[in-house]
Write an enzyme that holds these catalytic residues in place. Structure first.
Site, PDB file in Angstrom:
ATOM      1  N   TRP A  27       0.979  -1.312   0.032  1.00  0.00           N
ATOM      2  CA  TRP A  27       0.229  -0.358  -0.105  1.00  0.00           C
ATOM      3  C   TRP A  27       1.597   0.822  -0.037  1.00  0.00           C
ATOM      4  CZ3 TRP A  27      -3.325   1.928   4.932  1.00  0.00           C
ATOM      5  CH2 TRP A  27      -3.888   2.549   4.494  1.00  0.00           C
ATOM      6  N   TYR A  58      -3.344   1.447  -5.193  1.00  0.00           N
ATOM      7  CA  TYR A  58      -2.696   1.793  -4.807  1.00  0.00           C
ATOM      8  C   TYR A  58      -1.302   3.189  -5.106  1.00  0.00           C
ATOM      9  CZ  TYR A  58      -3.553  -2.425  -0.851  1.00  0.00           C
ATOM     10  OH  TYR A  58      -4.221  -3.011  -0.018  1.00  0.00           O
ATOM     11  N   SER A 159     -12.545  -8.976  -0.197  1.00  0.00           N
ATOM     12  CA  SER A 159     -11.095  -7.992   0.611  1.00  0.00           C
ATOM     13  C   SER A 159     -12.186  -7.056   1.294  1.00  0.00           C
ATOM     14  CB  SER A 159     -10.407  -7.747   0.290  1.00  0.00           C
ATOM     15  OG  SER A 159      -9.601  -6.422   1.278  1.00  0.00           O
TER      16      SER A 159
HETATM   17  N1  LIG Z   1      -7.383  -4.080   2.012  1.00  0.00           N
HETATM   18  C1  LIG Z   1      -7.851  -3.586   2.465  1.00  0.00           C
HETATM   19  O1  LIG Z   1      -8.681  -2.849   1.976  1.00  0.00           O
HETATM   20  C2  LIG Z   1      -6.648  -2.972   2.734  1.00  0.00           C
HETATM   21  C3  LIG Z   1      -6.118  -1.507   2.867  1.00  0.00           C
HETATM   22  C4  LIG Z   1      -4.840  -1.079   4.120  1.00  0.00           C
HETATM   23  C5  LIG Z   1      -4.442  -2.186   3.942  1.00  0.00           C
HETATM   24  N2  LIG Z   1      -3.892  -3.302   3.519  1.00  0.00           N
HETATM   25  C6  LIG Z   1      -3.001  -4.553   3.339  1.00  0.00           C
HETATM   26  O2  LIG Z   1      -2.233  -3.912   4.373  1.00  0.00           O
HETATM   27  C7  LIG Z   1      -1.171  -3.792   3.874  1.00  0.00           C
HETATM   28  C8  LIG Z   1      -0.747  -3.491   5.649  1.00  0.00           C
HETATM   29  O3  LIG Z   1      -0.871  -2.385   5.937  1.00  0.00           O
HETATM   30  P1  LIG Z   1      -0.415  -1.203   7.064  1.00  0.00           P
HETATM   31  O4  LIG Z   1       0.819  -0.580   6.046  1.00  0.00           O
HETATM   32  O5  LIG Z   1      -1.142  -0.106   7.194  1.00  0.00           O
HETATM   33  O6  LIG Z   1       0.107  -2.553   8.138  1.00  0.00           O
HETATM   34  P2  LIG Z   1       0.535  -1.749   9.016  1.00  0.00           P
HETATM   35  O7  LIG Z   1       1.774  -2.588   9.940  1.00  0.00           O
HETATM   36  O8  LIG Z   1      -0.376  -1.990  10.427  1.00  0.00           O
HETATM   37  O9  LIG Z   1       1.502  -0.436   9.322  1.00  0.00           O
HETATM   38  C9  LIG Z   1       2.231   0.055   8.223  1.00  0.00           C
HETATM   39  C10 LIG Z   1       2.914   1.573   8.966  1.00  0.00           C
HETATM   40  O10 LIG Z   1       3.458   1.666  10.646  1.00  0.00           O
HETATM   41  C11 LIG Z   1       4.703   1.912  10.454  1.00  0.00           C
HETATM   42  N3  LIG Z   1       5.575   1.099  11.017  1.00  0.00           N
HETATM   43  C12 LIG Z   1       5.669  -0.041  11.395  1.00  0.00           C
HETATM   44  N4  LIG Z   1       6.637  -0.199  12.417  1.00  0.00           N
HETATM   45  C13 LIG Z   1       6.911   0.796  12.714  1.00  0.00           C
HETATM   46  C14 LIG Z   1       8.131   0.665  14.211  1.00  0.00           C
HETATM   47  N5  LIG Z   1       8.674  -0.325  14.549  1.00  0.00           N
HETATM   48  N6  LIG Z   1       8.034   2.293  14.598  1.00  0.00           N
HETATM   49  C15 LIG Z   1       7.571   3.392  13.815  1.00  0.00           C
HETATM   50  N7  LIG Z   1       6.626   2.555  12.575  1.00  0.00           N
HETATM   51  C16 LIG Z   1       6.400   1.152  12.373  1.00  0.00           C
HETATM   52  C17 LIG Z   1       5.386   1.621   8.996  1.00  0.00           C
HETATM   53  O11 LIG Z   1       6.892   3.074   8.803  1.00  0.00           O
HETATM   54  P3  LIG Z   1       7.627   2.676   8.156  1.00  0.00           P
HETATM   55  O12 LIG Z   1       7.161   2.609   6.717  1.00  0.00           O
HETATM   56  O13 LIG Z   1       8.558   3.671   8.817  1.00  0.00           O
HETATM   57  O14 LIG Z   1       7.980   1.653   8.760  1.00  0.00           O
HETATM   58  C18 LIG Z   1       3.727   1.995   8.117  1.00  0.00           C
HETATM   59  O15 LIG Z   1       3.662   3.308   8.359  1.00  0.00           O
HETATM   60  C19 LIG Z   1      -1.535  -2.515   3.569  1.00  0.00           C
HETATM   61  O16 LIG Z   1       0.473  -2.383   2.448  1.00  0.00           O
HETATM   62  C20 LIG Z   1      -1.737  -3.710   2.239  1.00  0.00           C
HETATM   63  O17 LIG Z   1      -1.299  -4.869   1.925  1.00  0.00           O
HETATM   64  C21 LIG Z   1      -5.077  -3.694   2.514  1.00  0.00           C
END
Ligand SMILES: NC(=O)c1ccc[n+]([C@@H]2O[C@H](COP(=O)([O-])OP(=O)(O)OC[C@H]3O[C@@H](n4cnc5c(N)ncnc54)[C@H](OP(=O)(O)O)[C@@H]3O)[C@@H](O)[C@H]2O)c1
Length: 304
Positions: A27, A58, A159
């Site tokens: 994403w 995305y 989804s």
């Molecule tokens: N089907 C749907 O409707 C839907 C909707 C949303 C998402 N998704 C899928 O789910 C995936 C994951 O979603 P998400 O990106 O929201 O997942 P997430 O893992 O909950 O959050 C990722 C965010 O957390 C931050 N982060 C992670 N570890 C960290 C740490 N130790 N310290 C500080 N910040 C940290 C990352 O920043 P950094 O990059 O700086 O580490 C990033 O901004 C997406 O890529 C997509 O494939 C699907």
């Protein structure tokens, strides 16, 4: 009776594909250079995260509609070995400014656009991104059936579908859906009780938990407001993390993976070290008591 540890295996299946239970979500991928994106995919593969999840939408709002798929396509074009090593999941049916459009023709066009951007001959698992309240289940099923028959997708899923929406769509298909992708984390606990995780067990759907870290709110750097759900959950995660010598993010991932219906957690970090560190989730020794302590913090009230 003594408490017991919850088993967290490292691999699972989505349809016929064996994949890591940590999977890589794209994403937030659209601003990456091809070289930078390649390093992230290689880091994911290093920890066994061989499922890569993306979507046509995305990049919209940043580099543009399709931009995340295009970067991934460039990675694959530069290194065909990486395409062979990954199970590729993408989603269609969201084309701004209209919220959702899952008419058969639109889903088919969406998938063909994804194939072109991803520079791939086939999508391993194609998901309908969100339920389109105006599309009949007949036409959604027609699109998935045509795409599968044409060899453009290997398997299909959904989804953000409710359990009744999944059952209705499945009733129109002569092959089995393989996955549903709901939001699920200690900050998004609805799937535990709204039927999402029950139908997945009933129908053998792979549950792909999105935003398992609440989009970054379940990390050590996040400062929650006192008294909120985030603050309560982070406090419990933190005490387990200290005991286990890992980060709160690793405990949150372990909590998601410990549910028997959850197949994988889609991590979304763009930081290569954090991608690799995510594997610490597999080492967290989470007891049944720990798991319920996190849930009670999320609920804000004790279990009945
Ligand atoms: N089907 C749907 O409707 C839907 C909707 C949303 C998402 N998704 C899928 O789910 C995936 C994951 O979603 P998400 O990106 O929201 O997942 P997430 O893992 O909950 O959050 C990722 C965010 O957390 C931050 N982060 C992670 N570890 C960290 C740490 N130790 N310290 C500080 N910040 C940290 C990352 O920043 P950094 O990059 O700086 O580490 C990033 O901004 C997406 O890529 C997509 O494939 C699907």
């Amino acid at each position: 009776m003594p408490d017991s540890l919850l088993p967290i295996s490292k691999t699972t299946f989505i349809g016929p594909f064996e994949v890591g239970r940590l999977a890589y979500g794209c994403w937030r991928f659209s601003g990456s250079t091809v070289a930078g994106a390649t390093v992230k995919i290689e880091a994911a593969l290093e920890i066994g995260a061989n499922l890569v999840d993306t979507a046509a939408i995305y990049g919209f709002g940043d580099e543009g509609f399709g931009a995340a798929e295009a970067v991934l396509g460039d990675v694959y074009a530069a290194n065909a070995r990486l395409r062979e090593k990954t199970v590729l999941v993408t989603k269609g049916g969201i084309h701004p400014p209209v919220p959702y459009d899952s008419r058969a023709s639109n889903l088919i066009d969406s998938c063909e656009g994804s194939l072109a951007r991803l520079k791939s001959d086939v999508i391993d698992v194609f998901l309908v991104h969100r339920p389109d309240l105006l599309a009949s289940y007949d036409e959604v099923a027609e699109a998935l059936t045509q795409l599968r028959a044409a060899g453009k997708i290997r398997e299909a899923g959904v989804s953000n579908f409710s359990h009744t929406q999944i059952r209705a769509l499945q009733s129109k298909l002569d092959f089995a859906l393989v996955a549903n992708q709901p939001e699920f984390s200690p900050l998004a606990i609805e799937p535990l009780e709204d039927g999402t995780l029950d139908i997945a067990q009933e129908m053998n759907l792979a549950v792909m938990a999105w935003s398992p870290l609440g989009g970054g709110r379940l990390t050590a750097t996040h400062q929650p407001e006192a008294g909120t759900q985030e603050a309560r959950v982070l406090s419990v995660l933190d005490s387990i993390a200290t005991r286990e010598s890992v980060g709160v993010d690793h405990v949150a991932l372990a909590w998601v993976l410990a549910h028997p219906a959850v197949s994988m957690a889609l991590i979304g970090t763009q930081n290569v070290d954090r991608i690799k560190d995510s594997a610490k989730a597999y080492d967290v020794k989470l007891s049944r008591q720990d798991w319920y302590d996190v849930l009670v913090a999320a609920r804000g009230v004790s279990m009945p």
